[in-house]
Design an enzyme around this catalytic site. Sequence first.
Site: not given
Length: 142
Positions: A9-10, A17, A22, A73, A76, A97, A99, A106
Amino acid sequence: MKILIINGPNLNMVGIREPQLYGSRTYENLVASIETWARELSLEVEIYQSNHEGEIVTKIQEAYQVFDGIVINAAAYTHTSVAILDALKAVAIPTVEVHLTDINSREPFRKVSYVSMAAERTICGKGFEGYHEALSYLVEKY
């Protein structure tokens, strides 16, 4: 070698965003970069993005006996989705994985990754280049 790239998502909003986190490069730029790296590494890739957890689970299930590796990725859903973890464990396809940001530096809730419980490797904080590292890892390992 056939690799499935899953973006959660996103990620379709990269470049829009939170550019301070990012960057300004867009999702289309990410896709183009992945396609370039795949050609350089002689890989066949399918790139998939969804904002819906169930669709991601279904895509992972459909990868069974079709793909040699997964780069994911989960965005969320990394921090919330036991369903994605279970799907990755069920298909038992070598998984990396990725990111874009360093999730460990974070918010505290981002330090928990269900995906990492099924992934062979986690790459964080390297931006788009993390995907290149993930693809290279799968090529070298397999």
